[in-house]
Design a protein around this motif. Structure first.
Motif, PDB file in Angstrom:
ATOM      1  N   MET A 136       0.841  -1.180   0.000  1.00 11.98           N
ATOM      2  CA  MET A 136       0.000   0.000   0.000  1.00 11.98           C
ATOM      3  C   MET A 136       0.884   1.241   0.000  1.00 11.98           C
ATOM      4  O   MET A 136       1.888   1.311   0.715  1.00 11.98           O
ATOM      5  CB  MET A 136      -0.886  -0.004   1.247  1.00 11.98           C
ATOM      6  CG  MET A 136      -1.612   1.298   1.513  1.00 11.98           C
ATOM      7  SD  MET A 136      -2.620   1.303   2.996  1.00 11.98           S
ATOM      8  CE  MET A 136      -4.061   0.470   2.395  1.00 11.98           C
ATOM      9  N   HIS A 137       0.491   2.203  -0.813  1.00 11.80           N
ATOM     10  CA  HIS A 137       1.166   3.502  -0.833  1.00 11.80           C
ATOM     11  C   HIS A 137       0.114   4.576  -0.567  1.00 11.80           C
ATOM     12  O   HIS A 137      -0.953   4.573  -1.176  1.00 11.80           O
ATOM     13  CB  HIS A 137       1.839   3.755  -2.177  1.00 11.80           C
ATOM     14  CG  HIS A 137       2.536   5.068  -2.224  1.00 11.80           C
ATOM     15  ND1 HIS A 137       1.950   6.187  -2.769  1.00 11.80           N
ATOM     16  CD2 HIS A 137       3.741   5.461  -1.769  1.00 11.80           C
ATOM     17  CE1 HIS A 137       2.784   7.205  -2.654  1.00 11.80           C
ATOM     18  NE2 HIS A 137       3.881   6.787  -2.059  1.00 11.80           N
ATOM     19  N   VAL A 138       0.429   5.495   0.340  1.00 10.76           N
ATOM     20  CA  VAL A 138      -0.495   6.558   0.729  1.00 10.76           C
ATOM     21  C   VAL A 138       0.115   7.907   0.371  1.00 10.76           C
ATOM     22  O   VAL A 138       1.314   8.135   0.577  1.00 10.76           O
ATOM     23  CB  VAL A 138      -0.772   6.518   2.253  1.00 10.76           C
ATOM     24  CG1 VAL A 138      -1.762   7.590   2.654  1.00 10.76           C
ATOM     25  CG2 VAL A 138      -1.248   5.150   2.678  1.00 10.76           C
ATOM     26  N   CYS A 150      -8.644  11.773   9.812  1.00 10.06           N
ATOM     27  CA  CYS A 150      -7.577  10.825   9.492  1.00 10.06           C
ATOM     28  C   CYS A 150      -6.769  10.471  10.737  1.00 10.06           C
ATOM     29  O   CYS A 150      -6.425   9.306  10.956  1.00 10.06           O
ATOM     30  CB  CYS A 150      -6.675  11.379   8.404  1.00 10.06           C
ATOM     31  SG  CYS A 150      -5.934  12.987   8.773  1.00 10.06           S
ATOM     32  N   ASP A 171       4.406   6.775   4.279  1.00 13.66           N
ATOM     33  CA  ASP A 171       3.644   6.586   3.041  1.00 13.66           C
ATOM     34  C   ASP A 171       3.483   5.110   2.688  1.00 13.66           C
ATOM     35  O   ASP A 171       2.803   4.766   1.727  1.00 13.66           O
ATOM     36  CB  ASP A 171       4.234   7.385   1.885  1.00 13.66           C
ATOM     37  CG  ASP A 171       5.658   6.986   1.540  1.00 13.66           C
ATOM     38  OD1 ASP A 171       6.245   6.150   2.252  1.00 13.66           O
ATOM     39  OD2 ASP A 171       6.186   7.525   0.552  1.00 13.66           O
ATOM     40  N   HIS A 172       4.105   4.238   3.469  1.00  7.13           N
ATOM     41  CA  HIS A 172       3.955   2.792   3.312  1.00  7.13           C
ATOM     42  C   HIS A 172       3.612   2.196   4.683  1.00  7.13           C
ATOM     43  O   HIS A 172       4.478   1.659   5.372  1.00  7.13           O
ATOM     44  CB  HIS A 172       5.233   2.162   2.761  1.00  7.13           C
ATOM     45  CG  HIS A 172       5.470   2.487   1.323  1.00  7.13           C
ATOM     46  ND1 HIS A 172       6.192   3.587   0.914  1.00  7.13           N
ATOM     47  CD2 HIS A 172       5.050   1.873   0.198  1.00  7.13           C
ATOM     48  CE1 HIS A 172       6.219   3.620  -0.396  1.00  7.13           C
ATOM     49  NE2 HIS A 172       5.526   2.588  -0.860  1.00  7.13           N
ATOM     50  N   HIS A 203      -3.647  -1.036   7.330  1.00  3.41           N
ATOM     51  CA  HIS A 203      -4.279  -0.878   6.015  1.00  3.41           C
ATOM     52  C   HIS A 203      -5.772  -0.588   6.106  1.00  3.41           C
ATOM     53  O   HIS A 203      -6.271   0.300   5.423  1.00  3.41           O
ATOM     54  CB  HIS A 203      -4.022  -2.102   5.143  1.00  3.41           C
ATOM     55  CG  HIS A 203      -2.626  -2.175   4.628  1.00  3.41           C
ATOM     56  ND1 HIS A 203      -2.249  -3.051   3.644  1.00  3.41           N
ATOM     57  CD2 HIS A 203      -1.495  -1.482   4.954  1.00  3.41           C
ATOM     58  CE1 HIS A 203      -0.961  -2.894   3.377  1.00  3.41           C
ATOM     59  NE2 HIS A 203      -0.481  -1.950   4.170  1.00  3.41           N
ATOM     60  N   VAL A 253      -6.314   2.965   7.304  1.00  9.70           N
ATOM     61  CA  VAL A 253      -5.962   3.947   6.277  1.00  9.70           C
ATOM     62  C   VAL A 253      -7.072   4.044   5.227  1.00  9.70           C
ATOM     63  O   VAL A 253      -7.448   5.144   4.812  1.00  9.70           O
ATOM     64  CB  VAL A 253      -4.612   3.602   5.621  1.00  9.70           C
ATOM     65  CG1 VAL A 253      -4.353   4.463   4.397  1.00  9.70           C
ATOM     66  CG2 VAL A 253      -3.484   3.757   6.631  1.00  9.70           C
ATOM     67  N   ARG A 254      -7.605   2.916   4.827  1.00 13.17           N
ATOM     68  CA  ARG A 254      -8.714   2.940   3.858  1.00 13.17           C
ATOM     69  C   ARG A 254      -9.939   3.641   4.456  1.00 13.17           C
ATOM     70  O   ARG A 254     -10.647   4.373   3.765  1.00 13.17           O
ATOM     71  CB  ARG A 254      -9.051   1.522   3.417  1.00 13.17           C
ATOM     72  CG  ARG A 254      -8.022   0.952   2.467  1.00 13.17           C
ATOM     73  CD  ARG A 254      -8.444  -0.371   1.861  1.00 13.17           C
ATOM     74  NE  ARG A 254      -7.421  -0.859   0.958  1.00 13.17           N
ATOM     75  CZ  ARG A 254      -6.460  -1.716   1.300  1.00 13.17           C
ATOM     76  NH1 ARG A 254      -6.399  -2.200   2.524  1.00 13.17           N
ATOM     77  NH2 ARG A 254      -5.563  -2.098   0.422  1.00 13.17           N
ATOM     78  N   GLU A 277      -9.272   7.350   4.369  1.00  9.64           N
ATOM     79  CA  GLU A 277      -9.504   7.859   3.009  1.00  9.64           C
ATOM     80  C   GLU A 277     -10.995   8.083   2.792  1.00  9.64           C
ATOM     81  O   GLU A 277     -11.403   9.100   2.224  1.00  9.64           O
ATOM     82  CB  GLU A 277      -8.967   6.863   1.992  1.00  9.64           C
ATOM     83  CG  GLU A 277      -9.215   7.261   0.553  1.00  9.64           C
ATOM     84  CD  GLU A 277      -8.838   6.178  -0.434  1.00  9.64           C
ATOM     85  OE1 GLU A 277      -8.449   6.549  -1.551  1.00  9.64           O
ATOM     86  OE2 GLU A 277      -8.949   4.979  -0.111  1.00  9.64           O
ATOM     87  N   VAL A 313      -4.980   6.366  -1.753  1.00 12.49           N
ATOM     88  CA  VAL A 313      -4.421   5.074  -1.391  1.00 12.49           C
ATOM     89  C   VAL A 313      -4.274   4.235  -2.656  1.00 12.49           C
ATOM     90  O   VAL A 313      -5.227   4.105  -3.426  1.00 12.49           O
ATOM     91  CB  VAL A 313      -5.315   4.345  -0.375  1.00 12.49           C
ATOM     92  CG1 VAL A 313      -4.766   2.971  -0.050  1.00 12.49           C
ATOM     93  CG2 VAL A 313      -5.472   5.182   0.892  1.00 12.49           C
ATOM     94  N   GLU A 314      -3.095   3.680  -2.851  1.00 14.36           N
ATOM     95  CA  GLU A 314      -2.827   2.776  -3.970  1.00 14.36           C
ATOM     96  C   GLU A 314      -2.395   1.437  -3.401  1.00 14.36           C
ATOM     97  O   GLU A 314      -1.575   1.383  -2.501  1.00 14.36           O
ATOM     98  CB  GLU A 314      -1.735   3.331  -4.866  1.00 14.36           C
ATOM     99  CG  GLU A 314      -2.081   4.638  -5.538  1.00 14.36           C
ATOM    100  CD  GLU A 314      -0.904   5.193  -6.328  1.00 14.36           C
ATOM    101  OE1 GLU A 314      -0.091   4.392  -6.822  1.00 14.36           O
ATOM    102  OE2 GLU A 314      -0.814   6.415  -6.422  1.00 14.36           O
TER     103      GLU A 314
END
Length: 63
Positions: free
Chosen positions: A1-3, A16, A37-38, A44, A47-48, A51, A61-62
């Motif tokens: 995951m990258h933020v 957040c 950022d990771h 996870h 973080v989702r 978002e 989020v990727e």
């Protein structure tokens, strides 16, 4: 995951930080600060959720 976050669009709501405090913080002006950022896999879901609840939609989020 990258933020990633867009600090220029942040309105300082702080959702957040409440949702994922190991990944997000706020500076003295209330603007989002990305702590990593990771994030760890254990963060996870939070973080989702962060978002999703961000009223300004500044969190991306990727992965």
């Amino acid at each position: 995951m990258h933020v990633s976050v867009d600090k220029d669009l942040c309105i300082g709501a702080g959702q957040c930080v409440v949702t994922a405090p190991d990944v997000f913080d706020q500076d003295d002006d209330g603007i989002v600060e990305l702590l990593t950022d990771h994030p760890a896999e254990t963060d996870h879901d939070a973080v989702r959720e962060a978002e999703h609840v961000c009223p300004a939609r500044v969190i991306a989020v990727e992965g």
